[in-house]
Scaffold this motif. Structure first.
Motif, short mmCIF file in Angstrom:
data_model
loop_
_atom_site.label_atom_id
_atom_site.label_comp_id
_atom_site.label_asym_id
_atom_site.label_seq_id
_atom_site.Cartn_x
_atom_site.Cartn_y
_atom_site.Cartn_z
N ARG A 101 0.85 -1.19 0.02
CA ARG A 101 -0.02 0.05 -0.03
C ARG A 101 0.85 1.04 0.12
N ILE A 102 0.48 2.16 -0.83
CA ILE A 102 1.20 3.35 -1.05
C ILE A 102 0.06 4.63 -0.50
N TYR A 103 0.38 4.97 0.76
CA TYR A 103 -0.57 5.91 1.54
C TYR A 103 -0.66 7.09 0.84
N SER A 104 0.35 7.55 0.18
CA SER A 104 0.62 8.96 -0.51
C SER A 104 -0.28 9.04 -1.90
N LYS A 126 14.04 7.63 -4.27
CA LYS A 126 14.45 7.72 -2.79
C LYS A 126 13.89 8.77 -2.00
N PRO A 127 13.68 8.36 -0.74
CA PRO A 127 12.81 9.47 0.12
C PRO A 127 13.97 10.60 0.21
N GLU A 128 15.29 10.49 0.42
CA GLU A 128 16.21 11.47 0.48
C GLU A 128 16.25 12.46 -0.78
N ARG A 129 15.41 12.17 -1.76
CA ARG A 129 15.48 12.84 -3.07
C ARG A 129 13.86 13.62 -3.19
N SER A 130 13.12 13.33 -2.06
CA SER A 130 11.79 13.65 -2.33
C SER A 130 11.53 15.23 -2.44
N ALA A 131 12.46 15.87 -1.80
CA ALA A 131 12.64 17.38 -1.98
C ALA A 131 12.84 17.83 -3.26
N TYR A 174 12.23 16.18 -6.09
CA TYR A 174 10.90 15.79 -6.81
C TYR A 174 9.86 16.80 -6.38
N LEU A 175 9.71 17.24 -5.12
CA LEU A 175 8.53 18.25 -4.91
C LEU A 175 8.95 19.37 -5.76
N GLY A 176 10.22 19.86 -5.76
CA GLY A 176 10.57 21.09 -6.21
C GLY A 176 10.16 20.98 -7.96
N ALA A 177 10.56 19.86 -8.45
CA ALA A 177 10.36 19.73 -9.85
C ALA A 177 8.92 19.77 -10.16
N PHE A 222 3.78 12.02 -9.39
CA PHE A 222 3.78 10.83 -8.99
C PHE A 222 4.98 10.21 -8.57
N VAL A 223 6.05 10.68 -8.97
CA VAL A 223 7.60 10.10 -8.36
C VAL A 223 7.88 10.67 -6.93
N PHE A 224 7.18 11.84 -6.83
CA PHE A 224 7.31 12.53 -5.58
C PHE A 224 6.49 11.59 -4.70
N LEU A 225 5.27 11.30 -4.82
CA LEU A 225 4.62 10.28 -4.23
C LEU A 225 5.02 9.11 -4.06
N LEU A 226 5.71 8.53 -4.73
CA LEU A 226 6.60 7.14 -4.83
C LEU A 226 7.73 7.63 -3.89
N SER A 227 8.11 8.36 -3.76
CA SER A 227 9.36 8.62 -2.80
C SER A 227 8.86 8.79 -1.11
N ARG A 228 7.75 9.21 -0.89
CA ARG A 228 7.03 9.28 0.26
C ARG A 228 5.90 8.44 0.37
#
Length: 370
Positions: free
Chosen positions: A4-7, A215-220, A222-225, A270-276
Motif C-alpha cells: 500500500r502506498i498511502y501517498s 529515494k526518500p532523500e530525494r523527495s525534496a 521531486y517536490l521542487g520539480a 507521481f514520482v514524489f508520491l512514490l518517494s514518500r
C-alpha cells in the motif's frame, strides 16, 4: 516499499476534488478576477485525470508481475465496465428528466426531445468507446479500459519495450488535436484511449515494470520539480490561451484539456508520491481515497441536477448562478452530494464499494429486508 502506498491513496481524493472543480467552473464569468481564479484552478487541476491513468498503469504492472496478464485484465475490465454502467444508470435518467423539464418550459414537443436524447445516449461509438454519449465526464472509464487492454496486448506479445515510445507517438498526435490546433488540424476526436489514456497508463506501467523506487532523500528534489513544472504548465496554458490568440482573461477562460507540460507535472508529482509512500498515513485521506471513483461516477448526475435547479431559479426571477455565493456552494455541494449518493447506493445494496457496481435487485431486496 509495501503493497500500500498511502501517498497515492491520499492523492486520489485530492485529485477528485480538482476534477469536480474543473466541472463546476468555479467563479467563471464573475468578472476579471473570477476568470483569472478559474483559469489558475482549471490549469492546476489538469494533472488529476492523467494522475489516475498513471496510477492505474502503475498498479496494473505490479499486479501482473506474478499473475497472468490476460486473466487479471479480464477482472479489471469487468470492474471498470460495472462502474461505467453504474455511472450511466445514474446520469441517463437525470439528464433525460432535465431535457424533459427544459422542453416543457420552452413548449417543445416532448416525444421529439425524448427520442433525440435516447438516440444520443445509445450511439454505439460514443457509448462504448468515447464514453460521452450520456455525459462527457464519464469518458475516463472507457478510455481506461481500452488503455489497459492495449497494454495487456503488448504484454501478451512480449513487446512491452515498445509500449512507451509507441504510446508517446499517439499522444503527440493527441496534443496537436487538443492544444496545438494552430499547428496541425487533427480531424478526429483525441480525448480517448489511443491518443490520451494509452500514454499515461503506459507511463505508469513503465515506472512499475522498471522497478523504479525513488529515494526518500530525494523527495525534496521531486517536490521542487513538481512546483517548477506546475508553474511552467500554467505559463504554457497562458501562452496557448491568451498570448497566441489575442484573447484576454476578462473575455474568456482558456479551458483546453492538456498540453506538453501536463505530462511533466504529472510525472514529477507521481514520482514524489512514490518517494514518500507513507505521506498522509496518519490522516483520513487514504481511506477517503476509496471513494474517489464513486464520487467520479456520481457527480455528473448531481452536478446536472444542481445546475438545472440554478437555471429554474433564474427563470423564476432568482438569478443565483452569477452570484459569488452560488460558486462558493456549487463545488462542495457537488462533491459531498456525489459522495452521499455513492454511499447511499452502497447502503441499500445497489453496489458494493470495492466490488461490483452493477445494480442488483436481489442485493437491494436483501439489504432492505434486514
Amino acid at each position: 516499499m509495501g503493497d500500500r502506498i498511502y501517498s497515492i491513496d491520499s492523492m486520489r481524493i485530492i485529485a477528485m476534488v480538482f476534477v469536480v472543480s474543473i466541472h463546476t467552473d468555479l467563479f467563471r464569468g464573475i468578472g476579471f478576477y473570477g476568470n483569472m481564479f478559474n483559469f489558475v484552478i482549471d490549469s492546476s487541476a489538469r494533472f488529476a485525470v492523467p494522475f489516475f491513468f498513471v496510477t492505474a498503469g502503475y498498479f496494473f504492472a505490479r499486479k501482473t508481475t506474478r499473475r497472468n496478464a490476460t486473466t487479471y485484465f479480464a477482472k479489471r475490465a469487468a470492474t471498470i465496465a460495472s462502474i461505467y454502467v453504474f455511472g450511466l444508470s445514474l446520469a441517463a435518467p437525470v439528464f433525460l428528466a432535465g431535457a424533459i423539464v427544459r422542453s416543457s418550459a420552452e413548449n417543445r414537443p416532448l416525444v421529439s426531445i425524448v427520442s433525440t436524447k435516447l438516440t444520443e445516449f445509445t450511439t454505439p461509438l460514443e457509448l462504448l468507446y468515447y464514453g460521452n454519449s450520456v455525459s462527457e465526464i464519464l469518458w475516463f472509464l472507457p478510455a481506461l479500459l481500452f488503455s489497459l487492454g492495449l497494454i495487456c496486448s503488448f504484454i501478451v506479445f512480449d513487446k512491452t519495450d515498445y509500449l512507451l515510445p509507441i504510446s508517446l507517438g499517439f499522444h503527440v498526435v493527441g496534443l496537436f488535436g487538443a492544444s496545438y490546433t494552430m499547428l496541425v488540424d487533427v480531424p478526429f476526436e483525441v480525448r480517448d484511449a489511443l491518443f490520451f489514456g494509452f500514454f499515461y497508463t503506459s507511463l505508469g506501467f513503465h515506472i512499475a515494470s522498471r522497478e523504479w523506487r525513488p529515494k526518500p532523500e530525494r523527495s525534496a528534489l521531486y517536490l521542487g520539480a513538481t512546483v517548477l513544472f506546475g508553474a511552467l504548465h500554467l505559463g504554457e496554458r497562458y501562452v496557448l490561451g491568451y498570448v497566441l490568440t489575442g484573447e484576454s482573461v476578462g473575455q474568456t477562460v482558456y479551458a483546453s484539456s492538456y498540453s506538453i507540460t501536463t505530462a511533466l507535472l504529472t510525472l514529477s508529482l507521481f514520482v514524489f508520491l512514490l518517494s514518500r509512500p507513507d505521506l498522509g498515513r496518519s490522516t483520513p485521506l487514504p481511506s477517503w481515497g476509496t471513494y474517489a471513483v464513486g464520487i467520479y461516477v456520481t457527480h455528473p448526475a448531481v452536478l446536472f441536477a444542481l445546475e438545472l435547479a440554478g437555471e429554474l431559479l433564474g427563470t423564476a426571477g432568482y438569478p443565483v448562478e452569477n452570484t459569488i455565493l452560488w460558486h462558493l456552494v456549487l463545488t462542495p455541494a457537488t462533491f459531498f452530494g456525489a459522495l452521499l449518493v455513492y454511499l447511499a447506493a452502497h447502503t441499500v445494496g445497489a453496489i458494493e464499494i470495492g466490488g461490483t457496481h452493477l445494480p442488483s435487485i436481489r442485493r437491494i431486496r436483501n439489504q432492505v429486508s434486514r
